[in-house]
Scaffold this active site. Structure first.
Site: not given
Ligand code: UD1
Length: 337
Positions: A124, A148, A152
């Site tokens: 990842s 996590y 990895k």
């Molecule tokens: C997340 C994990 C990462 C993991 C990946 C696996 C965290 C901090 N990071 O990555 O370690 O490898 O998932 O799929 O959990 N967001 C919102 N609202 C939401 C959900 C997300 O605003 O309800 C935003 C987040 O702040 C971010 C973006 O959307 O900016 C993407 O979030 P997400 O899909 O969770 O992915 P990652 O944070 O990149």
């Protein structure tokens, strides 16, 4: 090639099974259904026209693994099976070390006993930690920010040590950016248990009426619209990246790490706008505070995958959204039990 897919009924495993079969390979799937449903197997049969060769085995179960490897021959394994929720890994680190790391060691031991020395590993982009040295290249420093991510990185290091100890081993760790999308049939897709932790499944559950509002985790990041930027990649592009990686093992490449991303950054707001436009459904949002552990931006330098594997992501953001929406609207509650 004959390929074992651990975690074969999961989100990425199931799409990779389709891509491998499309490319003419034979697959055997292994899963314990800890984060997937048996209905995936019926859907895969409907898509491919082939009944899946499947074993219900937990990847930490040495006896179960031995049975699978004694009953079948394989040229390579693609190892997806592992838990993947950041928050859960902070609360239950031992679960992550047992399944994520212990499962990998158990699989490698079983493979070694049967002289199967080719593996593609699900890593990842989380191994880059909070790095802001964009785009992220494979030689960027790694950083552990939660258990996590540690699993990895540890598994990448185990594979490197293994190749060092025994040159017969070929291992490619694929560092995924943010997989989204679904098979265009709408038959398979992402089906998270409970409240989705990731952005795209949360948006699609709001769109289908399962959740009232999307919380945007911060709009005060140093990005053009203030929301977090990620490299979203269509899961079928990712799946085809695995086909390229597993085929590349035949050239005896040793140990390598390769990013699978598009190289493009998309903000939370841009993704929400694309969803509303393509699906034609309003997505109510509210801005809340930043999620602990989130960085402002992450996207790949995708050039190594192109150079080494001859693979590039080709599906657009609109296709990602259209395919998620087809899957979610045809299966509002995910897979049946
Ligand atoms: C997340 C994990 C990462 C993991 C990946 C696996 C965290 C901090 N990071 O990555 O370690 O490898 O998932 O799929 O959990 N967001 C919102 N609202 C939401 C959900 C997300 O605003 O309800 C935003 C987040 O702040 C971010 C973006 O959307 O900016 C993407 O979030 P997400 O899909 O969770 O992915 P990652 O944070 O990149």
């Amino acid at each position: 090639m004959k390929i074992l897919l651990t975690g074969g009924t999961g989100y990425i495993g199931s799409h990779t099974a389709v891509a491998l079969i499309d490319a003419g390979h034979q697959v055997t799937l292994l899963d314990d259904f800890s984060n997937s449903k048996a209905a995936v197997l019926d859907r895969l049969r409907d898509i491919t026209g082939t009944a899946m060769d499947f074993f219900e085995v937990d990847v930490t179960d040495e006896v179960g693994l031995e049975k699978v490897l004694s009953e079948r021959t394989f040229d390579a394994a693609i190892h997806f099976a592992a838990p993947k929720a950041v928050g859960e890994s902070i609360e239950r680190p031992l679960l992550y070390f047992k399944n994520g790391v212990g499962g990998t060691v158990a699989l490698l031991q079983a493979m070694e006993r049967h002289s199967i020395c080719n593996i593609v590993y699900s890593s990842s982009a989380t191994v880059y930690g909070m790095s802001d040295d964009l785009p992220l290249r494979e030689d960027a420093p790694t950083e552990v920010i939660n258990p996590y991510g540690r699993t990895k990185l540890m598994c990448e290091e185990i594979l490197q040590d293994l190749h060092q100890a025994d040159g017969r081993w070929n291992a490619t760790a694929l560092r995924y950016f943010n997989p989204v999308g679904a098979h265009p049939s709408g038959l398979i897709g992402e089906d998270p248990q409970g409240v989705p932790a990731n952005l795209m499944p949360f948006i699609s559950q709001v769109a289908v009426g399962r959740r009232p509002v999307l919380q945007i985790f911060g709009d005060d990041y140093p990005t053009p619209d203030g929301t977090g930027i990620r490299d979203y990649i269509h899961v079928l592009d990712l799946a085809e990246g695995h086909v390229a990686a597993v085929e590349h093992l035949a050239s005896d490449p040793g140990y390598d790490v390769i990013n699978l991303g598009t190289g493009n950054g998309i903000s939370v707001r841009e993704l929400v706008d694309a969803f509303e436009r393509v699906a034609g459904v309003p997505i109510p949002t509210e801005v809340v505070g930043r999620r602990p552990g989130d960085g402002p931006a992450s996207w790949a330098d995708a050039s190594k995958a192109a150079d080494v594997l001859g693979w590039t992501a080709r599906r657009s953001l609109d296709e990602m959204v259209a395919d998620v929406w087809r899957w979610q609207s045809q299966n509002p509650d995910g897979y049946p039990d």
